[in-house]
Enzyme design. Sequence first.
Site, PDB file in Angstrom:
ATOM      1  N   GLU A   1      25.765  -1.288  55.086  1.00  0.00           N
ATOM      2  CA  GLU A   1      26.681  -2.399  55.399  1.00  0.00           C
ATOM      3  C   GLU A   1      27.447  -2.148  56.705  1.00  0.00           C
ATOM      4  OE1 GLU A   1      27.354   0.062  53.555  1.00  0.00           O
ATOM      5  OE2 GLU A   1      29.493   0.371  53.169  1.00  0.00           O
TER       6      GLU A   1
ATOM      7  N   CYS B   1      27.003   5.060  48.655  1.00  0.00           N
ATOM      8  CA  CYS B   1      27.960   6.165  48.758  1.00  0.00           C
ATOM      9  C   CYS B   1      28.681   6.373  47.423  1.00  0.00           C
ATOM     10  CB  CYS B   1      28.928   5.906  49.923  1.00  0.00           C
ATOM     11  SG  CYS B   1      29.842   7.358  50.443  1.00  0.00           S
TER      12      CYS B   1
ATOM     13  N   HIS C   1      25.490   4.174  54.803  1.00  0.00           N
ATOM     14  CA  HIS C   1      26.153   2.878  54.617  1.00  0.00           C
ATOM     15  C   HIS C   1      25.425   1.768  55.371  1.00  0.00           C
ATOM     16  CE1 HIS C   1      29.994   4.106  52.614  1.00  0.00           C
ATOM     17  NE2 HIS C   1      29.590   5.280  53.055  1.00  0.00           N
TER      18      HIS C   1
END
Lengths: 816, 224
Positions: B195, B85, B193
């Site tokens: 994560e 990002c 994302h």
Amino acid sequence: MSTTDQVAPPVTGDAWKHAPDTVEAARANPDELQPHLELGLRDDEYERIKQILGRRPTQSELAMYSIMWSEHCSYKSSKVHLRQFSEKAPPSERMLAGIGENAGVVRISDTLAVTFKVESHNHPSYVEPYQGAATGVGGIVRDILAMGARPVAVMDPLRFGAADHPDTARVLPGVVAGVGGYGNCLGLPNIGGEVVFDPCYQGNPLVNALCLGVLPADRLQNKAAAGPGNVVVLLGAKTGRDGIGGVSVLASATFDDESQQRRPSVQVGDPFTEKLLIEACLELYDANLVVGIQDLGGAGLTCALTETAAAAGTGMRVWLERVPLREPSMEPHEILASESQERMLLIVTPERLDAVLQVAAKWGVLATAIGEVTPAQPDGQPGRLLITWNGYPVADVPPGSLADDGPVYARPMREPADLILLQADRAETLPRPATPEALRETLLRMIGSPNLCDKTWVTEQYDRYVLGNTVLAQPEDAGVIRIDERTNLGVALSVDGNGRYARLDPYTGAKLALAESYRNVIVTGAAPVAVTNCLNFGSPEDPGVMWQFAEAVRGLADGCAELGIPVTGGNVSFYNQTGAAAIHPTPVVGVLGVLEDVTQRVPMGFHRDGDVIIVLGETRAELSGSEWAWVTHGHLGGVPPQVDLAREKLLAGVLADAIKVGFISSAHDVSEGGIAQVLVESCLRRGVGARVALPPRFAVGAMPFLYLFSESAGRAVVAVPRGQEKAFTALCDERGLPWSAIGVVDATGGELEIRGQFTIGLDELRGAYSRTLPDLFGAAAATPTPVPVGAESEPVTELAAEPAAQETAPRDDGDG
Amino acid sequence: MRIGVVTFPGSLDDTDASRAVRIAGAEAVRLWHADKRLPMIDAVVLPGGFSYGDYLRCGAIARFAPIMDAVVDAARGGMPVLGICNGFQVLCEAHLLPGALTRNQHLRFRNHDQALRVENAAAWTNAYEPGQQVVIPVKHGEGCYVADERTLDELEATGRVAFRYLGGNPNGSRRDIAGITNEAGNVLGLMPHPEHAVEALTGPSTDGLGVFTSVLKHLAGAPS
């Protein structure tokens, strides 16, 4: 960047040209005319200030009293009522800090505590939607930070005028972007809230903001400016002319035609600075470098200086010219009244000042020593706050007179004259759909109505994932946050209110808001422990509004006592009216619950084929104040649904025990829109259908309508894994909780069937439910929200797998 | 394995990226933007957030952070570098990756669970099946990937499109591009994302874990 030099700088010749009003001048010219009325102070209040000071106030002092004695800061109209929250509070061993602190703090384990609070930023958000809403988030986050906590989540209960009104198209997108713009940039997941439309909020939207924080219980901070000789440090952004008079001019007066011109009274936010401020403060706490701390919010420096000194009984000496300014031409009264955002006031010992400045420098945050704590007076009286500016004494006041001893009014109250007529006009007498076709049409219309429709257009502008601890977020009934990764300890949080119910009966309306919030927390499997509130009302100078307020406070205090959970803090917002028309009384209530193991949380959506759908609680003919009456008849009248908090507690107990043994695979609270809304939301959440047969006594004539759309309180719809329904319903019977099994989850059918009435495909339901806000406010994206095939099934199996693993024990017990 | 995670002022997903690194089985090493040198690490993650407030232009200031010289040198030397990002934006600004990320076409910040197709098998993607479909959250206001046609053709021709949006393009990115790699394949930038999709409890899936296990696989197999 800063100086510890305590000697006032010499007065330069240049400064004399702009000599401010000083204490000496006030003594020398006692009769000088002052604009106290324009600043919102009454004649008798002005006289009291003169009495306290023994002279007329200086210009700076007048500004200080006008903002600190404003309704927003002094709670002068509400104080006499709010006492009930303490007086009626049930005993709680968890509460570490309560009402009167920046936010209430509740212990959730031996070592951890959480703090949470909700506040309003209504008027600024109407004047300048983006910045008003953004700084609302920023303000509540600093309250949480000031308690020693790391902010970990936010929620935003929002109320707007009619969804199709042109001004709503101005206000709503700005407010939503402001909430998102600030919260997203701070890295705080937004996990819930409300979006409500009603014409009563047209000229006065409600933008409430809630923040949740976490702290080690022994890191709790306090605001007292203790220890004479300690240094007063201003941390964060420079001070500018923004937000001057925010609390007195904007927040404490009724709106009128000129309100739109008050943009200079709205603060401007910088979330990046606030993010750095948060990290800097947390590092200061962990290094034990701070004696006291207070955020700067409404009433800015004035509030922070007087409250910290008053809390310790000390005095303070402040050199105002040391405050870093955005505009060097600012005068002392402007510096004192500025509501510039992203600032905190620290009290630190002289030996630790350098360490504090180093931490600030590491994070690139401005830190400036602007004063020092001075002792109490020799006779034991609290110290005085002495403020100079370039050598001129511009204020010399007892801090407590501003912070604690403001005026208190027992304002006249009278039940609104129209209430008796309003209550007699019951919605139960309205014509109801009586055929299956009419019922089907009603359901589709209801789920697409602005208050019941899909809120994804709003919530997808908020980051829900950041920090990686969001277990449940909107549209789930409550937000659930994992607090401790090692133990899976977590909390659930919900915030609810219903202005229509409160308009019909503020006492019951407040209790219903509490009950709904409580129910939203218990359906996730959490145990409720504490309450916060934001009380949004019209002008306290209107006896009708004051009566509504008193009734709502009494209802909420009684309700908390009955449920055994204390109010730990909150906020009052008066003057929510344009001209003579007040908003509906709108108490917004937040309930916090503890989940010992967040992996046991219960989601709201149906997800396992064959689960038995069971309605808990009783359905009565309660349509007054309902969403149906409003949407289909534009009707508001009668009395709101009954509220039985003992029953809510019973429901909580049954759910808690049933969830522990794996009896519940999904649960959804019943509120606005009734069981129909619950069934639709539970199906659409994971794209799983259901087949429902209404209980026999609700199966014919207009009774199916009543069953589907009544808004009786104390109910929840749960899905129970097949094979465990007998054990579960036996538990309900044993506890005396009414239940009815109404159907099964059908994962393959792709439709919602109400037997004998209608069947609607999930695609048609989703179409009706989802298009309202994009149609009104513009498509949120180039393409619709994807519901990827195959992807959707991932979380479903994931969720199904967990309860299944725990199924064995109860099944063996129950079914032998 | 030790994987560094940089914290710029305004980084928000640094804790999350570190958690993902740990769940994948590596050690997360926190790196500070003002450091001029990298400690002993095997890979670097530039996390999501709003570095330096993203004032001026996303990633434009972070590119000049002291640590970025070391990151650029390491990347050119073959160290795996992941930009998520805001990290992707920084990598483009630093010219480690071509193109730029501009305002979403619909002009709003948008957060939702996004279907993606894995398109290549490089340092950060080799643990996925070729063409595998995954669900990973996106959340950004400026994720519209743009580059000139020649660059786009080249990215396609050389297998440097790493992830592509499926079932709807959330921001107007050219050719539905969600993530790209550099020529050598060791640098990956993506808007979604990963994560946030490493735990069933908190994510929409655990599909993001593959990005982090890929790099461990890559490092284990890479010649020293």
